[in-house]
Design a protein around this motif. Sequence first.
Motif, PDB file in Angstrom:
ATOM      1  N   GLN A  52       0.830  -1.199   0.000  1.00 28.74           N
ATOM      2  CA  GLN A  52       0.000   0.000   0.000  1.00 28.74           C
ATOM      3  C   GLN A  52       0.873   1.261   0.000  1.00 28.74           C
ATOM      4  OE1 GLN A  52      -2.462   0.438   3.495  1.00 28.74           O
ATOM      5  NE2 GLN A  52      -4.032   1.536   2.344  1.00 28.74           N
ATOM      6  N   ALA A  53       1.967   1.246   0.767  1.00 28.61           N
ATOM      7  CA  ALA A  53       2.882   2.392   0.786  1.00 28.61           C
ATOM      8  C   ALA A  53       3.513   2.589  -0.590  1.00 28.61           C
ATOM      9  CB  ALA A  53       3.965   2.182   1.846  1.00 28.61           C
ATOM     10  N   ARG A  54       3.884   1.507  -1.254  1.00 25.04           N
ATOM     11  CA  ARG A  54       4.445   1.607  -2.609  1.00 25.04           C
ATOM     12  C   ARG A  54       3.428   2.221  -3.563  1.00 25.04           C
ATOM     13  NH1 ARG A  54       4.392  -1.132  -7.420  1.00 25.04           N
ATOM     14  NH2 ARG A  54       6.325  -1.021  -8.618  1.00 25.04           N
ATOM     15  N   SER A  55       2.197   1.740  -3.516  1.00 27.06           N
ATOM     16  CA  SER A  55       1.146   2.272  -4.385  1.00 27.06           C
ATOM     17  C   SER A  55       0.903   3.749  -4.111  1.00 27.06           C
ATOM     18  CB  SER A  55      -0.161   1.502  -4.190  1.00 27.06           C
ATOM     19  OG  SER A  55      -0.003   0.163  -4.573  1.00 27.06           O
ATOM     20  N   GLN A  56       0.929   4.124  -2.843  1.00 24.46           N
ATOM     21  CA  GLN A  56       0.702   5.519  -2.467  1.00 24.46           C
ATOM     22  C   GLN A  56       1.808   6.417  -3.027  1.00 24.46           C
ATOM     23  OE1 GLN A  56      -2.225   6.033  -0.732  1.00 24.46           O
ATOM     24  NE2 GLN A  56      -1.876   8.116  -1.425  1.00 24.46           N
ATOM     25  N   ALA A  57       3.051   5.955  -2.980  1.00 27.22           N
ATOM     26  CA  ALA A  57       4.167   6.730  -3.515  1.00 27.22           C
ATOM     27  C   ALA A  57       3.999   6.951  -5.017  1.00 27.22           C
ATOM     28  CB  ALA A  57       5.488   6.020  -3.234  1.00 27.22           C
ATOM     29  N   VAL A  58       3.577   5.925  -5.725  1.00 27.92           N
ATOM     30  CA  VAL A  58       3.394   6.045  -7.177  1.00 27.92           C
ATOM     31  C   VAL A  58       2.213   6.960  -7.489  1.00 27.92           C
ATOM     32  CG1 VAL A  58       2.819   4.758  -9.272  1.00 27.92           C
ATOM     33  CG2 VAL A  58       4.476   3.818  -7.653  1.00 27.92           C
ATOM     34  N   LEU A  59       1.102   6.784  -6.781  1.00 25.31           N
ATOM     35  CA  LEU A  59      -0.094   7.588  -7.048  1.00 25.31           C
ATOM     36  C   LEU A  59       0.092   9.056  -6.697  1.00 25.31           C
ATOM     37  CD1 LEU A  59      -2.879   5.155  -5.804  1.00 25.31           C
ATOM     38  CD2 LEU A  59      -2.393   5.804  -8.168  1.00 25.31           C
ATOM     39  N   ASP A  60       0.729   9.336  -5.557  1.00 30.01           N
ATOM     40  CA  ASP A  60       0.923  10.724  -5.110  1.00 30.01           C
ATOM     41  C   ASP A  60       2.137  11.377  -5.757  1.00 30.01           C
ATOM     42  OD1 ASP A  60      -1.259  10.372  -3.520  1.00 30.01           O
ATOM     43  OD2 ASP A  60      -0.136  10.183  -1.642  1.00 30.01           O
ATOM     44  N   ASN A  61       2.943  10.587  -6.443  1.00 29.57           N
ATOM     45  CA  ASN A  61       4.172  11.067  -7.069  1.00 29.57           C
ATOM     46  C   ASN A  61       5.118  11.730  -6.062  1.00 29.57           C
ATOM     47  OD1 ASN A  61       5.813  11.197  -9.338  1.00 29.57           O
ATOM     48  ND2 ASN A  61       5.167  13.292  -9.800  1.00 29.57           N
ATOM     49  N   ALA A 104      11.375   3.089   2.640  1.00 30.07           N
ATOM     50  CA  ALA A 104      10.920   4.162   1.756  1.00 30.07           C
ATOM     51  C   ALA A 104      10.544   3.599   0.397  1.00 30.07           C
ATOM     52  CB  ALA A 104      12.016   5.207   1.601  1.00 30.07           C
ATOM     53  N   PHE A 105       9.463   4.128  -0.152  1.00 28.68           N
ATOM     54  CA  PHE A 105       9.050   3.810  -1.519  1.00 28.68           C
ATOM     55  C   PHE A 105       9.034   5.119  -2.291  1.00 28.68           C
ATOM     56  CE2 PHE A 105       7.424   0.341   0.991  1.00 28.68           C
ATOM     57  CZ  PHE A 105       7.724  -0.766   0.219  1.00 28.68           C
ATOM     58  N   TYR A 106       9.443   5.065  -3.562  1.00 33.01           N
ATOM     59  CA  TYR A 106       9.626   6.263  -4.367  1.00 33.01           C
ATOM     60  C   TYR A 106       8.624   6.293  -5.518  1.00 33.01           C
ATOM     61  CZ  TYR A 106      13.809   6.123  -1.562  1.00 33.01           C
ATOM     62  OH  TYR A 106      14.670   6.059  -0.506  1.00 33.01           O
ATOM     63  N   PRO A 107       8.385   7.493  -6.099  1.00 32.04           N
ATOM     64  CA  PRO A 107       7.367   7.638  -7.140  1.00 32.04           C
ATOM     65  C   PRO A 107       7.564   6.750  -8.364  1.00 32.04           C
ATOM     66  CG  PRO A 107       8.065   9.791  -6.351  1.00 32.04           C
ATOM     67  CD  PRO A 107       8.969   8.779  -5.712  1.00 32.04           C
ATOM     68  N   ASP A 108       8.788   6.357  -8.667  1.00 29.31           N
ATOM     69  CA  ASP A 108       9.027   5.493  -9.824  1.00 29.31           C
ATOM     70  C   ASP A 108       8.771   4.017  -9.517  1.00 29.31           C
ATOM     71  OD1 ASP A 108      11.196   4.890  -8.223  1.00 29.31           O
ATOM     72  OD2 ASP A 108      12.711   5.361  -9.734  1.00 29.31           O
ATOM     73  N   GLY A 109       8.324   3.711  -8.295  1.00 30.30           N
ATOM     74  CA  GLY A 109       8.029   2.334  -7.902  1.00 30.30           C
ATOM     75  C   GLY A 109       9.165   1.653  -7.171  1.00 30.30           C
ATOM     76  N   SER A 110      10.351   2.255  -7.178  1.00 28.01           N
ATOM     77  CA  SER A 110      11.486   1.653  -6.480  1.00 28.01           C
ATOM     78  C   SER A 110      11.359   1.889  -4.978  1.00 28.01           C
ATOM     79  CB  SER A 110      12.799   2.237  -7.009  1.00 28.01           C
ATOM     80  OG  SER A 110      12.873   3.617  -6.705  1.00 28.01           O
ATOM     81  N   SER A 111      12.315   1.320  -4.234  1.00 30.88           N
ATOM     82  CA  SER A 111      12.262   1.461  -2.779  1.00 30.88           C
ATOM     83  C   SER A 111      13.667   1.486  -2.206  1.00 30.88           C
ATOM     84  CB  SER A 111      11.483   0.303  -2.159  1.00 30.88           C
ATOM     85  OG  SER A 111      12.259  -0.867  -2.162  1.00 30.88           O
ATOM     86  N   GLY A 130      12.146  -5.464  -2.820  1.00 34.68           N
ATOM     87  CA  GLY A 130      13.116  -5.218  -3.890  1.00 34.68           C
ATOM     88  C   GLY A 130      13.415  -3.742  -4.025  1.00 34.68           C
ATOM     89  N   TRP A 131      14.679  -3.375  -4.098  1.00 35.68           N
ATOM     90  CA  TRP A 131      15.033  -1.954  -4.182  1.00 35.68           C
ATOM     91  C   TRP A 131      14.770  -1.390  -5.574  1.00 35.68           C
ATOM     92  CZ3 TRP A 131      18.696  -0.336  -7.616  1.00 35.68           C
ATOM     93  CH2 TRP A 131      19.540  -1.313  -8.145  1.00 35.68           C
ATOM     94  N   LEU A 132      14.945  -2.173  -6.607  1.00 38.72           N
ATOM     95  CA  LEU A 132      14.780  -1.662  -7.967  1.00 38.72           C
ATOM     96  C   LEU A 132      13.310  -1.549  -8.360  1.00 38.72           C
ATOM     97  CD1 LEU A 132      16.146  -0.742 -10.556  1.00 38.72           C
ATOM     98  CD2 LEU A 132      16.233  -3.121 -11.285  1.00 38.72           C
ATOM     99  N   THR A 133      12.534  -2.565  -8.041  1.00 42.41           N
ATOM    100  CA  THR A 133      11.126  -2.585  -8.457  1.00 42.41           C
ATOM    101  C   THR A 133      10.159  -2.260  -7.323  1.00 42.41           C
ATOM    102  OG1 THR A 133      10.893  -4.929  -7.960  1.00 42.41           O
ATOM    103  CG2 THR A 133      11.613  -4.336 -10.196  1.00 42.41           C
ATOM    104  N   GLY A 134      10.625  -2.302  -6.074  1.00 41.55           N
ATOM    105  CA  GLY A 134       9.743  -2.082  -4.936  1.00 41.55           C
ATOM    106  C   GLY A 134       8.812  -3.256  -4.686  1.00 41.55           C
ATOM    107  N   ASP A 135       9.042  -4.355  -5.377  1.00 41.25           N
ATOM    108  CA  ASP A 135       8.210  -5.549  -5.246  1.00 41.25           C
ATOM    109  C   ASP A 135       8.325  -6.114  -3.826  1.00 41.25           C
ATOM    110  OD1 ASP A 135       6.527  -7.605  -6.193  1.00 41.25           O
ATOM    111  OD2 ASP A 135       8.267  -8.921  -6.456  1.00 41.25           O
ATOM    112  N   VAL A 136       7.201  -6.491  -3.244  1.00 42.60           N
ATOM    113  CA  VAL A 136       7.164  -7.036  -1.886  1.00 42.60           C
ATOM    114  C   VAL A 136       6.711  -8.487  -1.969  1.00 42.60           C
ATOM    115  CG1 VAL A 136       6.151  -6.840   0.411  1.00 42.60           C
ATOM    116  CG2 VAL A 136       6.611  -4.775  -0.924  1.00 42.60           C
TER     117      VAL A 136
END
Length: 142
Positions: A52-61, A104-111, A130-136
Amino acid sequence: MRRPAGFTLIEMLVVIVLIAVAAGLMATGIAQGLHASRERQAVREMVFALRQARSQAVLDNKPALLHFDLPGRWYGAPGQPRRSWPDTVQVRLVTARQLGSAVAFYPDGSSSGGHLLLTRGDRQWRIDIGWLTGDVRWMATP
């Protein structure tokens, strides 16, 4: 001479004792099953919060953080209610040093990447971020 049909008092007491022993064993098994179910649910909720945090980072940019208070046994994102895990579960977090006990999750989906290790007795679950994709992803470890 014939004995009258029926059961003796001893036979009835033996049956009652056997039923009591079986009920006690069944209650213990059910209690252990409930504890295991609560622990698996805690792992699933933690994975959901990370996703959810990853999705929020992408949605809110903008970056989103999920904070973990390991001694206090809770985690949460700013502005959202805290969630906790059972007292029987120990949690260890490995992530970027500059974040402290947060992911931390970032707007590009990474973490920031890292992993969580949840332990109860001889059971362990590992949540990888995953740091590159933010995949959990999570799995039970032997």
